[in-house]
Design an enzyme around this catalytic site. Sequence first.
Site, PDB file in Angstrom:
ATOM      1  N   TYR A 237      -3.087  -2.081   6.649  1.00  0.00           N
ATOM      2  CA  TYR A 237      -4.289  -1.284   6.475  1.00  0.00           C
ATOM      3  C   TYR A 237      -3.925   0.024   7.115  1.00  0.00           C
ATOM      4  O   TYR A 237      -3.200  -0.072   7.921  1.00  0.00           O
ATOM      5  CB  TYR A 237      -5.364  -1.809   7.328  1.00  0.00           C
ATOM      6  CG  TYR A 237      -6.727  -0.770   7.585  1.00  0.00           C
ATOM      7  CD1 TYR A 237      -7.490  -0.681   6.411  1.00  0.00           C
ATOM      8  CD2 TYR A 237      -6.981  -0.248   8.707  1.00  0.00           C
ATOM      9  CE1 TYR A 237      -8.581   0.203   6.507  1.00  0.00           C
ATOM     10  CE2 TYR A 237      -8.138   0.586   8.689  1.00  0.00           C
ATOM     11  CZ  TYR A 237      -8.846   0.821   7.632  1.00  0.00           C
ATOM     12  OH  TYR A 237     -10.301   1.671   7.916  1.00  0.00           O
TER      13      TYR A 237
ATOM     14  N   ASP B   5       3.828   3.205   9.794  1.00  0.00           N
ATOM     15  CA  ASP B   5       2.403   3.549  10.321  1.00  0.00           C
ATOM     16  C   ASP B   5       2.442   2.997  11.654  1.00  0.00           C
ATOM     17  O   ASP B   5       1.970   1.660  11.771  1.00  0.00           O
ATOM     18  CB  ASP B   5       1.072   3.009   9.286  1.00  0.00           C
ATOM     19  CG  ASP B   5      -0.303   3.391   9.848  1.00  0.00           C
ATOM     20  OD1 ASP B   5      -0.477   3.777  11.092  1.00  0.00           O
ATOM     21  OD2 ASP B   5      -1.070   3.113   8.990  1.00  0.00           O
TER      22      ASP B   5
ATOM     23  N   LYS C 190      -4.993   5.978  18.016  1.00  0.00           N
ATOM     24  CA  LYS C 190      -5.406   5.064  19.078  1.00  0.00           C
ATOM     25  C   LYS C 190      -4.785   5.435  20.275  1.00  0.00           C
ATOM     26  O   LYS C 190      -5.355   6.275  21.174  1.00  0.00           O
ATOM     27  CB  LYS C 190      -5.043   3.666  18.691  1.00  0.00           C
ATOM     28  CG  LYS C 190      -5.600   2.962  17.329  1.00  0.00           C
ATOM     29  CD  LYS C 190      -5.336   1.636  17.064  1.00  0.00           C
ATOM     30  CE  LYS C 190      -5.969   1.117  15.667  1.00  0.00           C
ATOM     31  NZ  LYS C 190      -7.194   0.620  15.523  1.00  0.00           N
TER      32      LYS C 190
END
Length: 418
Positions: free
Chosen positions: A143, A238, A266
Site C-alpha cells: 500500500y 516506501d 508517520k
Amino acid sequence: MGNKSETLFDDAKTVIPGGVNSPVRAFRAVDRNPLFINHAKGSHIFDEDGGEYIDYVCSWGPMILGHAYQPVIDAVKAACENGLSYGAPTEKETVLAKLILEAVPFMDKVRLVNSGTEAVMSAIRVARGYTKRDKIIKFRGNYHGHSDGLLVTAGSGLLTESNPDSAGVPKGYTATTLLADYNDKASVEALFEANKGQIAAVIVEPVSANMGVVPPNEGFLEFLRQITKDNGSLLIFDEVITGFRLAYGGASEYYGIQPDMITFGKIVGGGMPLAAYVATSEIMDVVAPVGSVYQAGTLSGNPIAVTAGIEQLKALKNDKDIYIRIDEFASKLEAAYRELGVTVNRVGSLLSPFFTDGEVTSYSDVLKCDTKKFAAYFRKMLDNGVYVAPSQFEAMFVSDAHSQDDLDKTIKAIKNSI
Ligand code: PLP
C-alpha cells in the site's frame, strides 16, 4: 463498547461517510463498533466510556515514543505561540531535512509534504520526470497511499474491505502501473522483459506491512536493487512505515541497501501531518523550482508539524538503544503467539500474527488467512484491555513506552484470546 462511543459513532455517521475519516477505523472487518478516543498517554489509549487499553496501533505507526511524549508536546505548544503557518520558509525546515538526511547519508535532498500519500505520489512523478519513462512496477498487497495510480491490488484498508482496486479511478490512470508479486523475482523479471526501456521505477515496501507483516525473502531487496540498476530504472523504498522504525536509518540501514529514492511518513512527523521524499541531488533537482517536475503544498513544511518531527527524530537519534528495547519487546510478543501455535512474522518492532496454517511469505499466503478467526481474536483482545489493529492485514506497532507490565498483561490477553 460503551454507550458513549456508540452514540458518538451513530452521530458521526450522519455527517461523515461511515462515521470515520479513514475506512479501517470503522472496525467493519471485526464486526464491532469502534472505540471513540478521548485521550492517550504513553502506551495507553482511553476511550469516551472510560475504557483503558494497551495500544499497539500507535496511530498506525507514528507514536514510536508513546502518546503525548513530553518533549514533543512542549515544543509544539511553544511553536504554536509563534503562529500556525506562514507559507514561507523557516529555519526549522532545514533542521528537519538535515535530521532526515542523517538517517540516509547516501541521499542529498529532502522535500517535505503533508502525508505519505503525497510523498509517494510525488516521488513517482519525480522518478518519471527524471527517467523520462512512464511505467512503474508495484507489488500486490503493498500500500502506498490513496493516489489514483497506486490503488491497484493495494493492501491496508483496501485489502481489509476486500476491495483492492478502488472505484472512481479511470483505467487510464492505472494503465502504467504494472503489478508484480512480492518476494517473487520471476514476476519482476517478466515485467522488465516485456517492457524494455519503459520502467521508470519499482516501488516497494521493503518490509511489507500493509498485508500484515511480510518480510523480504533473503536476497529479494538486493535483487530489486540490481535489476533496477541494470535497466536504468529507479528503486523507490516506501519507508512510510519502516522509516525511523527498524533503525534510525530505516530499512535501507537495516538491510544495507541504498535505493534511489525513499519516502518517509508517520514517525517523521512525530504524530503531526508531515511526510517527506528524499533522493540524490541529481534526481531531486528535477523538482520545481529548480527543475520542471511540479510539486507544491500550502501547508508543506508547516512549522508545527516540523517542530514535532524534529523533537521526535532528535529523541530517536540520541538514544539508539530504543531500537534494541522495542525489538526485544516485540520478540517476546512474537514468542507468546508462537507458543500458542500461531503463525507470526516479525521484523524489529513490527509484527503480525496470522490466522492460517503454515508460513506467510507472499500475498497469496496472506489471502488464505481466516479473517473470521482474526475478528474473534480482536474482540477478545479488546475485552482484555488490548487494542490491536482491527484487521488481519495490518501490523502491530510496539513503542518505547510499552512497559514490562504492558507486556505481562498483553501476553495474558493473547492467551485468553486465542
Ligand atoms: N505508504 C505506506 C507504506 C503506508 O503504510 C501508508 C499509510 O499507511 C502510506 C504510504 C500513505 O500514508 P498516509 O496515510 O500518510 O497518506
